[in-house]
Design an enzyme around this catalytic site. Structure first.
Site, short mmCIF file in Angstrom:
data_model
loop_
_atom_site.label_atom_id
_atom_site.label_comp_id
_atom_site.label_asym_id
_atom_site.label_seq_id
_atom_site.Cartn_x
_atom_site.Cartn_y
_atom_site.Cartn_z
N HIS A 166 0.84 -1.22 0.00
CA HIS A 166 0.00 0.00 0.00
C HIS A 166 0.87 1.26 0.00
O HIS A 166 0.43 2.31 0.45
CB HIS A 166 -0.93 0.04 1.21
CG HIS A 166 -1.68 -1.24 1.45
ND1 HIS A 166 -2.99 -1.44 1.05
CD2 HIS A 166 -1.28 -2.41 2.01
CE1 HIS A 166 -3.37 -2.66 1.39
NE2 HIS A 166 -2.35 -3.28 1.96
N SER A 223 15.49 21.07 -16.63
CA SER A 223 14.33 21.90 -16.91
C SER A 223 14.80 23.17 -17.59
O SER A 223 15.86 23.69 -17.27
CB SER A 223 13.61 22.24 -15.61
OG SER A 223 12.85 23.43 -15.76
N LYS A 269 16.66 21.35 -11.57
CA LYS A 269 15.92 20.12 -11.82
C LYS A 269 16.75 19.01 -12.46
O LYS A 269 17.64 19.27 -13.28
CB LYS A 269 14.71 20.41 -12.72
CG LYS A 269 13.56 21.12 -12.04
CD LYS A 269 13.02 20.37 -10.81
CE LYS A 269 12.21 19.15 -11.16
NZ LYS A 269 10.94 19.49 -11.81
N GLU A 319 9.71 8.18 -16.93
CA GLU A 319 8.38 8.73 -17.26
C GLU A 319 7.99 8.36 -18.69
O GLU A 319 6.84 8.01 -18.97
CB GLU A 319 8.39 10.24 -17.10
CG GLU A 319 8.56 10.68 -15.65
CD GLU A 319 8.93 12.14 -15.57
OE1 GLU A 319 8.02 12.97 -15.57
OE2 GLU A 319 10.14 12.46 -15.54
#
Ligand code: ARG
Length: 463
Positions: free
Chosen positions: A162, A283, A289, A296
């Site tokens: 979980h 970024s 970043k 992704e």
């Protein structure tokens, strides 16, 4: 009308008056998609020429002229590609080029054959080729995971259920977990390759071939392990393609879950894993970043792999028996699945191979409540029924929370206050390695179990 020495204008022009409607032309074309089957089309055509020769439909010199002509077509396409040809599909193109290379004998190649059994054969040859390559790429990712696992044998990390901390596990155990689904994916890919090894050629358009072609010899010539038993089934059977796309969709789902773990674990909040700069992106706005784009994009691409499977099954489900032109749509879906995996698998394998565990960050995240089950198991070893020990440890957890301390900070007296089976040796429980090692069954987290798992994974990947 085509006379002696003149090639027919189209593959099927004879019964038509006037040309195709302009709006129909682009819809009818498939060369842009099926051009990548050119080698397979030539391989199938050469074998068909030889089969016609063995059946005495063609003279030996005709077979030779055709196969040598096809060799020259192959050399031409290898050198110049399909380029801007305007033929309807790859079969028309190869036949036209063969006519240019071999002359009128080319007009005999299509004897007893249809594009229906031809394209089914081409596709099967293609699946057998790309399936092997795909299986190899899956293996490479599996090996990268095993090597990452080897660096995580001494690192104990939280095991999550979980997405809440559950029990301590070795980082090696986490890295090995996705190897097993990948091995199953590889089996499924190999299953699709095997399913593709049944020869449809010799089925004609719908009813079989009227010339005595030895289909078993033809199958052997092309490396197929068997021949189809029903011409009607053979020319519309795309189960082998559905097998491949299912294997691809499932692989994509597994890659997506690996990716999700990497996104999560490379975040500042977890920081269990560091992805190499080579697989991270920055970024354009925020200078600090470092984004896990490899993961992704992998996660994102899995959607189209599922879509391709859904598309193919939807395409197939309502077709009447026999060949239907709808089937032409199978190729873009299949090609996209293989292209997507060809893109994703090497990138993810590279990202995994260069990823590093961050033991200090992992250690900082280990919550003492991860020992709760170990405490309950301690009581069980002293004869307390598990349901009672579970209840007692639940109260201990509440006590520690009330005091704002860890489980390991409680004294023996604190623990005895809740259950009198606790003794001074209970403090041995509060040890991460010991906890992981307590689960020594095959498939568990003890050092020896994980070492055995790793050896088994290596052997399976080599098989
Ligand atoms: N381009 C077609 C396909 O991919 C080849 C078979 C065409 N057959 C036909 N009868 N028009 O399915």
């Amino acid at each position: 009308m085509a006379g002696e020495g003149t090639p027919p204008a189209a593959l099927w022009g004879g019964r038509f008056e006037g040309g195709m409607a302009p709006a129909m032309v682009p819809l009818n074309l498939s060369l842009d998609v099926d051009r990548r089957l050119w080698r397979h089309d030539i391989v199938g055509s050469r074998a068909w020429a030889r089969a016609l020769g063995r059946a005495r439909v063609l003279e030996a010199d005709e077979v030779q002229a055709l196969t040598e002509g096809l060799d020259r077509v192959e050399a031409r396409l290898a050198a110049h590609g399909v380029s801007d040809a305007t033929d309807e599909d790859i079969h028309s193109l190869v036949e036209r080029l063969l006519t240019e290379e071999a002359g009128d004998v080319a007009l005999k190649l299509h004897t007893g054959r249809s594009r229906n059994d031809q394209v089914a054969t081409d596709l099967r040859l293609w699946v057998r080729e790309v399936g092997e390559e795909l299986a190899e790429r899956v293996t490479t990712l599996g090996r990268a995971l095993v090597e990452l696992a080897a660096t995580g044998m001494d690192i104990v990390m939280p095991g999550y259920t979980h997405l809440q901390q559950g029990q301590p596990i070795r980082a090696a155990h986490w890295a090995l977990a996705p190897v097993w689904p990948l091995l199953r994916d590889r089996d499924r890919i190999r299953g699709a390759v095997r399913a593709a090894g049944v020869l449809p050629l010799g089925s004609g358009a719908v009813a079989g071939c009227p010339f005595p072609v030895d289909r078993d010899a033809l199958a052997a010539d092309l490396g197929f392990h068997g021949v189809s038993r029903n011409s009607l089934d053979a020319i519309s059977d795309r189960d082998f393609l559905a097998d491949l796309l299912y294997a691809g969709a499932l692989t994509g789902m597994h890659l997506s879950r690996i990716a999700e773990d990497l996104v999560l674990f490379s975040s500042a909040e977890f920081a269990f894993v560091r992805l190499d700069d080579g697989y991270s992106t920055g970024s354009s706005l925020m200078p600090q970043k470092r984004n896990p784009d490899v993961a992704e994009l992998t996660r994102g691409k899995s959607g189209r792999l599922l879509g391709n499977l859904t598309g193919l099954l939807t395409l197939l489900k309502g077709l009447p028996t026999g060949y239907n032109r709808d089937l032409q749509e199978d190729k873009s879906l299949a090609f996209d699945t293989v292209d997507t995996l060809d893109l994703v698998l090497p990138a993810l394998a590279g990202a995994v191979a260069t990823a590093r565990f961050r033991p200090e960050r992992i250690a900082a995240r280990l919550d003492s409540q991860l020992w709760a089950t170990d405490l309950a198991d301690y009581l069980v070893r002293r004869g307390v029924p598990f349901r009672r020990s579970h209840e007692a440890v639940g109260r201990i957890v509440r006590l520690a929370e009330d005091r704002g301390c860890g489980l390991g900070d409680l004294t023996t007296d604190d623990l005895r206050g809740i259950h009198d089976a606790f003794d001074d040796d209970v403090h041995q429980v509060f040890d991460w390695d010991r906890s992981a090692d307590s689960r020594g069954v095959p498939g568990g987290t003890s050092r020896s179990a994980v070492e055995a798992q790793m050896a088994a994974a290596r052997a399976a990947l080599d098989a």
